[in-house]
Design a protein around this motif. Structure first.
Motif, PDB file in Angstrom:
ATOM      1  N   ALA A   1      75.608  88.121 -64.143  1.00  0.00           N
ATOM      2  CA  ALA A   1      74.332  87.439 -64.338  1.00  0.00           C
ATOM      3  C   ALA A   1      73.166  88.370 -63.990  1.00  0.00           C
ATOM      4  CB  ALA A   1      74.286  86.172 -63.492  1.00  0.00           C
TER       5      ALA A   1
ATOM      6  N   LEU B   1      69.791  87.183 -65.500  1.00  0.00           N
ATOM      7  CA  LEU B   1      69.928  85.745 -65.674  1.00  0.00           C
ATOM      8  C   LEU B   1      70.271  85.097 -64.337  1.00  0.00           C
ATOM      9  CD1 LEU B   1      72.213  85.711 -68.866  1.00  0.00           C
ATOM     10  CD2 LEU B   1      69.744  85.307 -68.813  1.00  0.00           C
ATOM     11  N   THR B   2      69.830  83.876 -64.160  1.00  0.00           N
ATOM     12  CA  THR B   2      70.307  83.076 -63.037  1.00  0.00           C
ATOM     13  C   THR B   2      71.682  82.536 -63.417  1.00  0.00           C
ATOM     14  OG1 THR B   2      69.376  81.018 -63.868  1.00  0.00           O
ATOM     15  CG2 THR B   2      67.935  82.402 -62.495  1.00  0.00           C
ATOM     16  N   MET B   3      72.398  81.966 -62.445  1.00  0.00           N
ATOM     17  CA  MET B   3      73.704  81.411 -62.759  1.00  0.00           C
ATOM     18  C   MET B   3      73.594  80.274 -63.767  1.00  0.00           C
ATOM     19  SD  MET B   3      76.046  83.155 -61.439  1.00  0.00           S
ATOM     20  CE  MET B   3      77.348  81.997 -61.853  1.00  0.00           C
TER      21      MET B   3
ATOM     22  N   TYR C   1      82.867  78.432 -69.904  1.00  0.00           N
ATOM     23  CA  TYR C   1      82.601  79.140 -68.651  1.00  0.00           C
ATOM     24  C   TYR C   1      83.895  79.447 -67.901  1.00  0.00           C
ATOM     25  CZ  TYR C   1      80.822  80.125 -63.966  1.00  0.00           C
ATOM     26  OH  TYR C   1      80.561  80.705 -62.744  1.00  0.00           O
TER      27      TYR C   1
ATOM     28  N   GLN D   1      71.281  79.971 -66.056  1.00  0.00           N
ATOM     29  CA  GLN D   1      70.984  80.580 -67.348  1.00  0.00           C
ATOM     30  C   GLN D   1      72.227  81.233 -67.946  1.00  0.00           C
ATOM     31  OE1 GLN D   1      67.812  83.120 -65.969  1.00  0.00           O
ATOM     32  NE2 GLN D   1      66.217  81.809 -66.857  1.00  0.00           N
ATOM     33  N   LEU D   2      73.070  81.778 -67.080  1.00  0.00           N
ATOM     34  CA  LEU D   2      74.317  82.365 -67.557  1.00  0.00           C
ATOM     35  C   LEU D   2      75.196  81.304 -68.213  1.00  0.00           C
ATOM     36  CD1 LEU D   2      76.526  84.548 -67.752  1.00  0.00           C
ATOM     37  CD2 LEU D   2      77.154  84.002 -65.392  1.00  0.00           C
ATOM     38  N   ARG D   3      75.354  80.189 -67.531  1.00  0.00           N
ATOM     39  CA  ARG D   3      76.160  79.102 -68.099  1.00  0.00           C
ATOM     40  C   ARG D   3      75.598  78.652 -69.439  1.00  0.00           C
ATOM     41  NH1 ARG D   3      79.565  76.101 -64.641  1.00  0.00           N
ATOM     42  NH2 ARG D   3      79.641  76.879 -62.496  1.00  0.00           N
TER      43      ARG D   3
END
Length: 432
Positions: free
Chosen positions: A106, A111-113, A127, A115-117
């Motif tokens: 991330a 990216l934040t977590m 995921y 945003q990653l998801r």
């Protein structure tokens, strides 16, 4: 043991749905069964397209589609053989460690977590599957290093031969001024003539060993054109001297005389090292203090993309927008990251050859372009260099490490071949 880059602990992934291992969708089918896993036809199509793109980028002749698909299928089968073996035999990767890997992915992509998801969801990637893919990569790499290194054997005789060659290579470097006493032997001379000339040369050598001045003996006995100068040939590159001369004075210091006569086509020679310049000693080692930033290509991140990211990092560092150590802490994919990528002092053979070659070409504080090794893609900076005395045990350890590196690729291919032979592989028919 030779120190070298440790196996990677982290893996970097980009976010392309086509790069993730797919589940079978309607219209898809199984191209091959490998142990407890499958290769989907859609994967073969994706890998084929990737091979086609790589060939196009390299300017290579485009293979036929059937041949390209076979390459893709073979590569995917090999991947499955390795990963299924790693799942059964590799070291475990716990959830906390995997969490750190995902967090690093991330961060790499800013990216934040959450945003990653969301990004994974947009790309059609589950995921949980994404996490398991990363776990598989980590286990496969670790078991690969363990198993391949265990196959490599280096004997004392191989180490002796390696060090002898190193001595020869060093002796053939730099500049050497030799002096000689030459007692000629005519072509086709009778044995009695050869014996008389040998005796004359041995008498001259005995005088020198007895303390007489080499130049005086040369002027009185030698039969070459340099006798008036005390036999001095003059300073010249070692590779411009006869190999037998260089070999005969190997290991001799300035002022020392070869203890035995040298026989050549010209006759008998007594050789003395007047002066060496620029030659290296086997007992002296150049050490380099370097640091690096490492990104690991994977099915989700091509080496080309990793190289572009590193090139951008280099631009930021050289323009003063960022510090090397800060970029390494935030991005590097190995255990040196917390120390800003610092690898400490390392001598020859301490790194894999492709890394070491690029590092040795750098000036102090110079930063390399992206360098590809079997561990990933690196950005390298040289901080310091020094020459240190090396004990024989260290020399032998360095030689053992260098020989292990030379044998690595062959051992890896043999390991993969053995695994594939033992694996259950069923290739099913599927349409072009």
């Amino acid at each position: 043991m030779m120190h070298r880059l440790a196996p990677l602990v982290l893996a970097l992934a980009a976010f392309s749905a086509s790069a993730q291992t797919p589940t079978l969708q309607p219209g898809d089918y199984i191209a091959a069964v490998v142990n407890q896993d499958v290769v989907a036809a859609s994967e073969v199509i994706q890998r084929t397209e990737r091979l086609r793109q790589e060939a196009r980028q390299k300017g290579e002749v485009m293979p036929e589609t059937t041949g390209l698909r076979k390459q893709a299928l073979d590569a995917l089968i090999e991947d499955r053989v390795l990963v299924t073996y790693a799942r059964e035999n590799g070291p475990r990767v716990d959830e906390a460690e995997l969490d750190r890997v995902v967090a690093n992915v991330a961060a790499q992509n800013k990216l934040t977590m959450e945003q990653l998801r969301e990004r994974l969801k947009q790309d059609g990637t589950d995921y949980k599957s994404f996490r398991e893919n990363l776990r598989d990569q980590m286990m496969t790499e670790r078991v690969r290093e363990r198993e391949v290194q265990g196959r490599i054997k280096v004997t004392d005789a191989e180490i002796d031969a390696y060090l002898d060659k190193k001595r020869d290579d060093l002796a053939s470097g730099g500049m050497i001024n030799l002096a000689q006493v030459l007692v000629t032997v005519p072509d086709g001379a009778a044995d009695s003539v050869v014996a008389e000339r040998r005796a004359r040369a041995e008498a001259a050598l005995a005088r020198i060993k007895g303390g007489e001045d080499f130049a005086k003996v040369a002027r009185e006995v030698s039969e070459d054109g340099n006798k008036a100068r005390g036999g001095e040939i003059g300073m010249r590159p070692a590779d411009r001297l006869p190999d037998i001369f260089v070999h005969a004075v190997r290991g001799l210091k300035n002022g020392e005389v070869a203890p035995e006569l040298l026989r050549s086509g010209a006759g008998f020679h007594i050789l003395r090292v007047v002066e060496r310049q620029g030659g290296a000693s086997l007992t002296q080692s150049l050490q380099t203090h370097a640091r690096h930033i490492l990104l690991r290509p994977s099915a989700q991140l091509t080496a080309e993309i990793a190289a572009r990211r590193l090139a951008e990092m280099k631009r930021q560092i050289e323009s003063g927008q960022a510090k090397f150590e800060d970029v390494a802490k935030a991005n590097s994919e190995d255990g040196s990251a917390p120390a800003g990528g610092d690898l400490g002092w390392m001598g020859a053979g301490g790194f894999v050859p492709e890394f070491e070659e690029a590092m040795n070409a750098l000036p102090l504080n110079g930063i390399s372009g992206p360098v590809v090794s079997r561990f990933g893609v690196h950005l390298i900076q040289v901080l310091e260099r020094r020459t240190v005395e090396v004990e024989m045990k260290q020399l032998r350890d360095q030689a053992r490490g260098a020989l292990r590196e030379q044998k690595y690729d062959e051992a890896y291919q043999e390991w993969v071949k053995d695994l594939r032979t033992k694996a259950f592989v069923e290739v099913r028919e599927w349409l072009d």
